[in-house]
Design an enzyme around this catalytic site. Structure first.
Site, PDB file in Angstrom:
ATOM      1  N   ASN A 113     -27.092 -96.309  31.547  1.00 37.61           N
ATOM      2  CA  ASN A 113     -27.439 -96.766  32.887  1.00 37.61           C
ATOM      3  C   ASN A 113     -26.897 -95.885  34.002  1.00 37.61           C
ATOM      4  OD1 ASN A 113     -28.255 -98.886  34.932  1.00 37.61           O
ATOM      5  ND2 ASN A 113     -26.034 -98.948  35.182  1.00 37.61           N
TER       6      ASN A 113
ATOM      7  N   ASP B 267     -16.304 -89.896  32.915  1.00 37.66           N
ATOM      8  CA  ASP B 267     -17.397 -89.088  33.450  1.00 37.66           C
ATOM      9  C   ASP B 267     -18.222 -88.632  32.255  1.00 37.66           C
ATOM     10  OD1 ASP B 267     -19.116 -87.228  34.522  1.00 37.66           O
ATOM     11  OD2 ASP B 267     -17.584 -86.153  35.654  1.00 37.66           O
TER      12      ASP B 267
ATOM     13  N   TYR C 260     -35.016 -86.326  40.672  1.00 33.77           N
ATOM     14  CA  TYR C 260     -34.815 -87.660  40.115  1.00 33.77           C
ATOM     15  C   TYR C 260     -35.947 -88.027  39.162  1.00 33.77           C
ATOM     16  CZ  TYR C 260     -33.930 -92.693  39.954  1.00 33.77           C
ATOM     17  OH  TYR C 260     -33.681 -93.977  39.529  1.00 33.77           O
TER      18      TYR C 260
ATOM     19  N   THR D 262     -29.498-102.894  44.319  1.00 33.13           N
ATOM     20  CA  THR D 262     -28.245-102.351  43.812  1.00 33.13           C
ATOM     21  C   THR D 262     -27.561-101.597  44.947  1.00 33.13           C
ATOM     22  OG1 THR D 262     -29.241-100.251  43.133  1.00 33.13           O
ATOM     23  CG2 THR D 262     -29.271-102.060  41.511  1.00 33.13           C
TER      24      THR D 262
END
Length: 270
Positions: free
Chosen positions: A83, A56, A147, A182
């Site tokens: 990523n 993590d 985001y 994805t």
């Protein structure tokens, strides 16, 4: 960087991260894939020969263990692919503090912690960093306050690396994909299809979401991985602090002309 590099890929169990691991391993490089879920990491490791490390990256201890595992396994770190990421919807007035902090810690603080821990190794190798941001770092969409903000900040974090450490041989660049097939995008498309009552499900949702994209389709993880691989390579040796859009041309589009499509009339007269 030497011909054979050691690269740590976060979020390496699926999507762009897994595609990047496959590309780098096919080119003969050593790869450490990290993420929170053991099963997909081990699947990628079995397929490619990469080293899987459950981690993590929002936890300093976990980041230290990840860097130590890479160095113990291969002796050095030449590159990082940042990523790992999450998304939560909501405008400024709607997004919860819990979701805001989760997105910021995963998408921004985690990369910061890993960069700081790996920095001595990257400098020793005159290495390279590639962050996976998003076109949301450059263009905003509705209900994407957390985001978009996190990805814009990630972009600037990489530029700070380029400015502060470029003279020491470190390169840091950012790729900004648009919609790419994805697991995370599939989940978003499934929700969109349900909310919009699209009979064609996820595939129709992708078609709707990319209707204005000049390429006319979503991207594939391998296409983003190819851009990442190039930025890590000596072929991009004079590329530093750059932002590479891998978006099918969507950020080149002027939305004010979208309604006209291809129906523009040529100018008449001499």
């Amino acid at each position: 960087m030497s011909d054979q590099r050691v690269v740590v890929v976060t979020g390496g169990g699926s999507g762009i991260g897994a595609a990047t691991a496959r590309l780098l391993r096919a080119e003969g490089h050593h790869v450490v894939v990290s993420g929170r879920r053991r099963e997909p990491l081990e699947r990628v490791a079995r397929e490619t020969g990469a080293l899987a490390h459950v981690c993590d990256t929002t936890e300093p201890d976990g980041v230290r263990d990840l860097v130590a595992a890479a160095v113990a396994g291969y002796g050095r770190i030449d590159g990082l692919v940042l990523n790992a990421g999450v998304g939560r919807s909501g405008s400024v007035g709607e997004v919860t503090l819990e979701d805001w902090e989760l997105v910021m810690r995963t998408n921004l603080t985690g990369p910061f912690l890993l960069l700081r821990e790996a920095l001595p190794h990257l400098l020793a190798a005159r290495g390279a960093v590639v962050a996976v941001a998003s076109v949301s770092a450059l263009r905003n969409g509705a209900g994407s306050a957390a985001y978009a903000t996190s990805k814009a900040a990630l972009l600037q974090l990489c530029r700070s690396l380029a400015v502060d450490y470029g003279r020491l041989g470190l390169r840091a660049n950012t790729v900004c994909p648009s919609w790419v097939r994805t697991e995370m995008a599939d989940r978003r498309m499934a929700r969109f299809a349900e909310e919009a009552e699209l009979a064609g499900g996820v595939e129709e949702a992708y078609r709707e979401a990319t209707a204005l994209t000049p390429a006319g389709r979503p991207g594939e993880p391998e296409e983003v991985a190819a851009a990442i691989g190039w930025l890590l390579s000596p072929a991009a040796g004079y590329v530093n602090g750059a932002v590479l859009t891998v978006d099918g041309g969507v950020t080149a589009l002027d939305p004010g002309t979208a309604a006209f499509g291809l129906r523009m009339e040529p100018r008449s007269g001499g």
